[in-house]
Motif scaffolding. Sequence first.
Motif, mmCIF file in Angstrom:
data_model
loop_
_atom_site.group_PDB
_atom_site.id
_atom_site.type_symbol
_atom_site.label_atom_id
_atom_site.label_comp_id
_atom_site.label_asym_id
_atom_site.label_seq_id
_atom_site.Cartn_x
_atom_site.Cartn_y
_atom_site.Cartn_z
ATOM 1 N N SER A 162 -14.166 -3.163 1.192
ATOM 2 C CA SER A 162 -14.565 -3.229 2.618
ATOM 3 C C SER A 162 -13.326 -3.841 3.358
ATOM 4 C CB SER A 162 -15.648 -4.277 2.715
ATOM 5 O OG SER A 162 -16.085 -4.417 4.073
ATOM 6 N N GLY A 163 -12.733 -4.823 2.679
ATOM 7 C CA GLY A 163 -11.502 -5.012 3.568
ATOM 8 C C GLY A 163 -10.344 -4.356 3.600
ATOM 9 N N ILE A 164 -10.152 -3.410 2.615
ATOM 10 C CA ILE A 164 -9.218 -2.096 2.874
ATOM 11 C C ILE A 164 -9.629 -1.145 3.756
ATOM 12 C CG2 ILE A 164 -8.290 -0.352 1.329
ATOM 13 C CD1 ILE A 164 -8.501 -1.947 -1.038
ATOM 14 N N ALA A 165 -10.672 -1.076 3.869
ATOM 15 C CA ALA A 165 -11.324 0.120 4.699
ATOM 16 C C ALA A 165 -10.960 -0.494 6.168
ATOM 17 C CB ALA A 165 -12.904 0.191 4.516
ATOM 18 N N GLU A 166 -11.404 -1.939 6.586
ATOM 19 C CA GLU A 166 -11.166 -2.420 7.725
ATOM 20 C C GLU A 166 -9.785 -2.363 8.097
ATOM 21 O OE1 GLU A 166 -13.055 -6.604 10.037
ATOM 22 O OE2 GLU A 166 -13.089 -6.227 7.920
ATOM 23 N N ALA A 167 -8.908 -2.796 7.100
ATOM 24 C CA ALA A 167 -7.469 -2.712 7.487
ATOM 25 C C ALA A 167 -6.801 -1.475 7.959
ATOM 26 C CB ALA A 167 -6.800 -3.360 6.366
ATOM 27 N N GLN A 168 -7.542 -0.428 7.341
ATOM 28 C CA GLN A 168 -7.108 1.075 7.764
ATOM 29 C C GLN A 168 -8.094 1.768 8.974
ATOM 30 O OE1 GLN A 168 -5.805 3.818 4.837
ATOM 31 N NE2 GLN A 168 -5.351 1.983 3.224
ATOM 32 N N GLY A 169 -8.582 0.656 9.704
ATOM 33 C CA GLY A 169 -9.289 1.179 10.901
ATOM 34 C C GLY A 169 -10.667 1.680 10.701
ATOM 35 N N GLU A 170 -11.382 1.523 9.544
ATOM 36 C CA GLU A 170 -12.373 1.947 9.097
ATOM 37 C C GLU A 170 -13.490 0.925 9.441
ATOM 38 O OE1 GLU A 170 -13.134 5.140 8.348
ATOM 39 O OE2 GLU A 170 -11.187 5.677 8.612
ATOM 40 N N ILE A 519 -9.208 7.250 1.128
ATOM 41 C CA ILE A 519 -9.468 7.404 2.714
ATOM 42 C C ILE A 519 -8.558 8.422 3.032
ATOM 43 C CG2 ILE A 519 -8.665 6.071 4.621
ATOM 44 C CD1 ILE A 519 -9.607 3.327 3.426
ATOM 45 N N VAL A 520 -7.520 8.675 2.671
ATOM 46 C CA VAL A 520 -6.396 9.638 3.055
ATOM 47 C C VAL A 520 -6.828 11.083 2.644
ATOM 48 C CG1 VAL A 520 -3.914 10.594 2.920
ATOM 49 C CG2 VAL A 520 -4.475 8.030 3.048
ATOM 50 N N ALA A 521 -7.396 11.178 1.336
ATOM 51 C CA ALA A 521 -8.017 12.371 0.985
ATOM 52 C C ALA A 521 -9.225 12.901 1.993
ATOM 53 C CB ALA A 521 -8.213 12.096 -0.453
ATOM 54 N N ALA A 522 -10.022 11.914 2.217
ATOM 55 C CA ALA A 522 -11.149 12.282 3.107
ATOM 56 C C ALA A 522 -10.785 12.940 4.445
ATOM 57 C CB ALA A 522 -12.173 11.067 3.322
ATOM 58 N N LYS A 523 -9.721 12.139 5.049
ATOM 59 C CA LYS A 523 -9.167 12.460 6.599
ATOM 60 C C LYS A 523 -8.556 13.717 6.218
ATOM 61 C CE LYS A 523 -8.315 7.902 8.003
ATOM 62 N NZ LYS A 523 -7.626 6.751 8.596
ATOM 63 N N GLU A 524 -7.776 14.037 5.219
ATOM 64 C CA GLU A 524 -7.272 15.502 5.213
ATOM 65 C C GLU A 524 -7.840 16.697 4.869
ATOM 66 O OE1 GLU A 524 -4.171 15.559 2.032
ATOM 67 O OE2 GLU A 524 -3.050 13.926 2.874
ATOM 68 N N MET A 525 -9.152 16.190 4.507
ATOM 69 C CA MET A 525 -10.001 17.300 4.156
ATOM 70 C C MET A 525 -11.222 17.504 5.581
ATOM 71 S SD MET A 525 -11.736 17.553 0.215
ATOM 72 C CE MET A 525 -12.570 18.991 0.665
ATOM 73 N N VAL A 527 -13.541 15.216 6.398
ATOM 74 C CA VAL A 527 -15.046 14.863 6.449
ATOM 75 C C VAL A 527 -14.985 13.300 6.495
ATOM 76 C CG1 VAL A 527 -15.474 16.669 4.760
ATOM 77 C CG2 VAL A 527 -14.390 14.772 3.687
ATOM 78 N N SER A 528 -16.099 12.706 6.290
ATOM 79 C CA SER A 528 -16.339 11.478 6.647
ATOM 80 C C SER A 528 -15.557 10.613 5.343
ATOM 81 C CB SER A 528 -17.806 11.096 6.729
ATOM 82 O OG SER A 528 -18.111 9.595 6.198
ATOM 83 N N VAL A 529 -15.013 9.429 5.796
ATOM 84 C CA VAL A 529 -14.454 8.699 4.691
ATOM 85 C C VAL A 529 -15.561 7.949 3.998
ATOM 86 C CG1 VAL A 529 -12.847 6.484 4.576
ATOM 87 C CG2 VAL A 529 -12.378 8.428 6.150
#
Length: 592
Positions: A162-170, A519-525, A527-529
Amino acid sequence: MTYEIGVVLSVIAVAVVLFVSEKLSIDTTAILVMCLFMMLGILTPAEGLAGFSNPATITVACMFILSSAIFKSGALSNVGVLLTRIGRKNNLLCLLAVMLVAGALSAFINDTAVVALLMPMVIQVARDTRISPAKLLMPLSFGALLGGVCTLIGTSTNILVSGIAEAQGEEPIGMFELTAAGLVFLVIGILYMVFAGRFLLPDRKVAEDLTEDFNMGDYLTEIVLLPNSPSVGMPLRSSSLVQNLDIDVLQVTRDKFKLNATPYTMLRSGDVLKVRCDVEKLKKMKEEKGIKLKSERKLKDEDLNSTTTKLFEAIVTPNSYMVGKSLKELDFRAYNHGATVVAIRHRDEILHEKLTHTRLSAGDVLLISADKNQALNLRSNEDILLISETERSHYDYSKIIPVLIIGVGVVLTAATGMAHIVLSALVGVVLLVLTKSIRLDELYKSIEWKVIFMLAGVLSMGAALEKTGAASLLSGFLVESIGSYGPHALLSAFFFITFMTTNFMSNNATAALLAPIAIVAAKEMGVSVRPFLMAVTFAASLSFMTPMGYQTNTMIYGPGNYRFMDYLRVGTPFNILLWLVASFIIPFFFPF
């Protein structure tokens, strides 16, 4: 592939080898990696040390404190009584109760604390009903792991991702966002253990007593000190028995009274000593001046248990200070006021000789001879857990109501969005101190500092992957090779890679490595992270194939008398089943 990416991947590769080989402790490896990134210029000091101030790290520390306060208040003491009553009625019902209780508690309390609370009771139930503890301890650990994925605060891994996601803007993970899918995993886990897993569990012989369980019969004997013995008139620690023969004296009988053998016990003529030794030392004792062998029969528990001393089993906990150290280095006997370790169950073997020089590992079971006062000291020792009896430390029941109110308040405040989880948890800790529900010394002891340092260190790996573009490089490779089959296939691959990796190295380190890539893989495809993050979150905690996959698996290894193959036999089909189920239910609850 840039120079910086090559450096980052090389450092992480070394870290993975160290994590798996356990040449260094997990927290040491994590901090070493963090320092390397700063020394090599990959991260600035501020970036490298950011893990210590990360909301995830602070939240995990607070949850350790909250869990400890609930545990020590006695709020859960009746849970063990209920479990004991159920277990004595029906074995299958007991297995169900163990998994359900462990799962329910682990959703809100640190799973290591839950297993520590329930393990002595489960072992006692197994012995009372004459079934092997191995039939219940693995379901206990598995239930705790499955319950931990049902809420945000169930495991430190959930909070970390959750902390990693929040740090990357999610968006951070909500308190009960994991619950629906987590409950499906829990139900499937219980059904698996009921209809398949319990038949795969080992059914090893239940020993009559602890001396038999630890194969102590051939290593315990009695000797009498004669008037001409050089040891007469000397303290035990300075006697020739200890200095020359290197034997452990467990008990002294003098004038029909049994005395505890402390290092300072003065020896007298006519004393009968119960000693632990091997065959070679037995031969040497026969040749020793002033010693007469009184008995060479095999001794039982009743020979060592008396009004003054008893035998206890204690497990070395996963984050114990004792891990990697020997009893001699720890000065165990002096530190514990004369309590003596007479045998060690280490993985698949039982050690009787050279115990003081044996380096301890997490999950090792110590057979300890101790009197009442020494036992009290052992119970207060945060580095070991007594598992041979259900008696616990005295609870302060006046703390139950404030502790439960504060705990529920922390959960509801975070769940309703009234405050961020880190703020809610911090306020909860402050309230615990102000209401005197936990003392400051208990507060600091309750935090598993190895986990905190490990989290701070592994967060630097995620930061380095993201900053240098290594996460994009790795995610690009996965998208090109697997993404062509669709997002379902890629999500399934992330779940598989995560649970396979976490079976052999730290689940938090695995999550810290794979979450940024997901996170990066989802964005490249495009689709939702969310579903990819959830795949990493769930898989990182659902590790059942090895004893080192998760702390609770390590804790039950020795007490359950398991073998490595037991985990593979029971855990492998279970992990495969959960992988197949996750590939469908994660996209259902978290659409692409």
